[in-house]
Design an enzyme around this catalytic site. Structure first.
Site, PDB file in Angstrom:
ATOM      1  N   TYR A  33       0.821  -1.205   0.000  1.00 49.94           N
ATOM      2  CA  TYR A  33       0.000   0.000   0.000  1.00 49.94           C
ATOM      3  C   TYR A  33       0.854   1.253   0.000  1.00 49.94           C
ATOM      4  O   TYR A  33       2.065   1.184   0.219  1.00 49.94           O
ATOM      5  CB  TYR A  33      -0.965   0.006   1.191  1.00 49.94           C
ATOM      6  CG  TYR A  33      -0.336   0.348   2.530  1.00 49.94           C
ATOM      7  CD1 TYR A  33       0.500  -0.552   3.198  1.00 49.94           C
ATOM      8  CD2 TYR A  33      -0.573   1.582   3.129  1.00 49.94           C
ATOM      9  CE1 TYR A  33       1.071  -0.229   4.412  1.00 49.94           C
ATOM     10  CE2 TYR A  33       0.005   1.914   4.358  1.00 49.94           C
ATOM     11  CZ  TYR A  33       0.824   1.001   4.989  1.00 49.94           C
ATOM     12  OH  TYR A  33       1.399   1.328   6.191  1.00 49.94           O
ATOM     13  N   LYS A 150       6.452  -2.011   1.932  1.00 47.28           N
ATOM     14  CA  LYS A 150       5.282  -1.423   2.603  1.00 47.28           C
ATOM     15  C   LYS A 150       4.077  -2.360   2.424  1.00 47.28           C
ATOM     16  O   LYS A 150       3.228  -2.140   1.557  1.00 47.28           O
ATOM     17  CB  LYS A 150       5.009  -0.026   2.044  1.00 47.28           C
ATOM     18  CG  LYS A 150       4.125   0.837   2.934  1.00 47.28           C
ATOM     19  CD  LYS A 150       4.168   2.287   2.500  1.00 47.28           C
ATOM     20  CE  LYS A 150       3.118   3.144   3.150  1.00 47.28           C
ATOM     21  NZ  LYS A 150       3.273   3.323   4.588  1.00 47.28           N
ATOM     22  N   GLU A 182      11.924   2.219  14.435  1.00 44.36           N
ATOM     23  CA  GLU A 182      11.064   3.300  13.934  1.00 44.36           C
ATOM     24  C   GLU A 182       9.804   3.340  14.782  1.00 44.36           C
ATOM     25  O   GLU A 182       9.650   2.564  15.732  1.00 44.36           O
ATOM     26  CB  GLU A 182      10.735   3.092  12.447  1.00 44.36           C
ATOM     27  CG  GLU A 182      10.055   1.780  12.155  1.00 44.36           C
ATOM     28  CD  GLU A 182       9.900   1.483  10.662  1.00 44.36           C
ATOM     29  OE1 GLU A 182       9.879   2.407   9.841  1.00 44.36           O
ATOM     30  OE2 GLU A 182       9.775   0.285  10.334  1.00 44.36           O
ATOM     31  N   LEU A 206      11.058   1.148   7.256  1.00 44.93           N
ATOM     32  CA  LEU A 206      10.487   1.617   5.994  1.00 44.93           C
ATOM     33  C   LEU A 206      11.271   2.851   5.548  1.00 44.93           C
ATOM     34  O   LEU A 206      11.593   3.717   6.361  1.00 44.93           O
ATOM     35  CB  LEU A 206       9.007   1.976   6.182  1.00 44.93           C
ATOM     36  CG  LEU A 206       8.317   2.331   4.869  1.00 44.93           C
ATOM     37  CD1 LEU A 206       8.088   1.091   4.014  1.00 44.93           C
ATOM     38  CD2 LEU A 206       6.998   3.040   5.106  1.00 44.93           C
TER      39      LEU A 206
HETATM   40  N1  PLP Z   1       7.668   3.705   9.020  1.00 44.30           N
HETATM   41  C1  PLP Z   1       6.527   3.007   9.022  1.00 44.30           C
HETATM   42  C2  PLP Z   1       6.482   1.682   9.724  1.00 44.30           C
HETATM   43  C3  PLP Z   1       5.368   3.512   8.400  1.00 44.30           C
HETATM   44  O1  PLP Z   1       4.226   2.794   8.414  1.00 44.30           O
HETATM   45  C4  PLP Z   1       5.441   4.782   7.765  1.00 44.30           C
HETATM   46  C5  PLP Z   1       4.272   5.346   7.092  1.00 44.30           C
HETATM   47  O2  PLP Z   1       3.228   4.738   6.984  1.00 44.30           O
HETATM   48  C6  PLP Z   1       6.649   5.490   7.803  1.00 44.30           C
HETATM   49  C7  PLP Z   1       7.748   4.921   8.435  1.00 44.30           C
HETATM   50  C8  PLP Z   1       6.781   6.853   7.175  1.00 44.30           C
HETATM   51  O3  PLP Z   1       6.805   6.769   5.762  1.00 44.30           O
HETATM   52  P1  PLP Z   1       6.299   7.965   4.866  1.00 44.30           P
HETATM   53  O4  PLP Z   1       7.106   9.164   5.265  1.00 44.30           O
HETATM   54  O5  PLP Z   1       6.639   7.542   3.473  1.00 44.30           O
HETATM   55  O6  PLP Z   1       4.851   8.137   5.113  1.00 44.30           O
END
Ligand code: PLP
Length: 286
Positions: A33, A150, A182, A206
């Site tokens: 997603y 993701k 994270e 991520l």
């Molecule tokens: N880490 C995780 C586990 C996430 O689910 C997300 C966003 O959904 C992020 C980091 C941040 O990613 P982004 O800046 O691309 O939204």
């Protein structure tokens, strides 16, 4: 009011949207997603999100023929049909269904299931939480080891958020081998002596689209950035902490595991980065 959503090539009212009970996303969590933020009715960081989507699909060998321009058209149409000014577009691609539950992937040529819908969030960019800052707890990181993909396997992240809420806090940080990986749905940072510290990219986290832009903007604003893991104790002794994500931008963190970070209120680095990021995102939105 009912939204118009997109399912496999068709725009329809949300009440009419359905997916097979055998869908791999439903049965196996076999889906990826993206969430792209909308500001002023436009998409922010669109190309970053589409590049990560392509990578997630390719890592899992899910074949989806939609091009970047096809995705853009669907996103824009949904924003327009639903009159979204601030909020986001959720996009999910699953491996589809071969007609029954099976651990084997469906045969080649089985179409993926593609679903998109908007989430209208008026006032998103002026979230009062950013003025107060948020509080986090730490929990062990029990997720699988391909966090760079993701996927929709978000149960543990959801459990972590519920655990935080049960303690009257806002979010959870995952800790593995003594270091913060994270947040439940965001990338984490601390600031010490003017230096921004955040974990380096790997399969452990991520690769946040917001993270990449914020680090670039920080460096352009002459701030020092160090990419390395940090501990909870280091965060508690830091001057500031914050997290980044597409839907929260830059969010100040004022407490970690019951200990106030810095002065216990949003710090200047997080505040400045939030301002710069929202400003630049508006300017480059499409
Ligand atoms: N880490 C995780 C586990 C996430 O689910 C997300 C966003 O959904 C992020 C980091 C941040 O990613 P982004 O800046 O691309 O939204």
């Amino acid at each position: 009011m009912s939204r118009t959503v997109y399912v496999n090539g068709t725009y329809m009212p949300e009440e009419e949207a359905t997916v097979s009970i055998f869908d791999r996303g439903f049965v196996m969590g076999d889906a990826v997603y993206e969430v792209t933020c909308v500001l002023d009715g436009k998409l922010t960081e669109f190309d970053g999100h589409m590049a990560r989507l392509a990578r997630s699909l390719s890592e899992l060998e899910i074949v989806c023929d939609l091009t970047r321009d096809d995705w853009l058209e669907i996103h824009r149409k949904l924003i327009e049909m639903n009159g979204v000014e601030e909020g986001g577009v959720y996009l999910q691609v699953s491996r589809g269904t071969a007609g029954d539950r099976d651990f084997h992937y469906p045969p080649e040529g089985t179409p993926p299931t593609v679903v998109l819908y908007t989430q209208s969030k008026p006032g998103l960019s002026a979230d009062p939480k950013a003025d107060k800052g948020i509080k986090v707890i730490s929990v062990p990181d029990l997720r699988w080891h391909r966090r760079d993909i993701k996927t929709v396997q978000l149960l543990y992240a959801s459990m972590a958020k519920m655990a935080a809420e049960k303690e009257g806090k806002d979010d959870a940080w995952f800790v593995e081998d003594g270091f913060v990986t994270e947040g439940s749905s965001n990338n984490c940072y601390i600031v010490k002596g003017g230096r921004i510290i955040t974990r380096q990219l790997s399969n452990d986290i991520l690769h946040g689209i917001t993270r990449a832009s914020v680090l670039k903007m920080a460096q352009e604003a002459q701030m020092e950035v160090e990419e390395r893991p940090f501990t909870i104790e280091e965060a508690q002794a830091a001057d500031e902490a914050f997290y980044t994500s597409a839907s929260a931008f830059v969010m100040p963190i004022v407490e970690v595991d019951g200990v106030a970070v810095g002065a216990g209120k949003p710090g200047p680095v997080a505040k400045r980065l939030r301002e710069i990021y929202i400003d630049e995102s508006r300017k480059s939105a499409i």
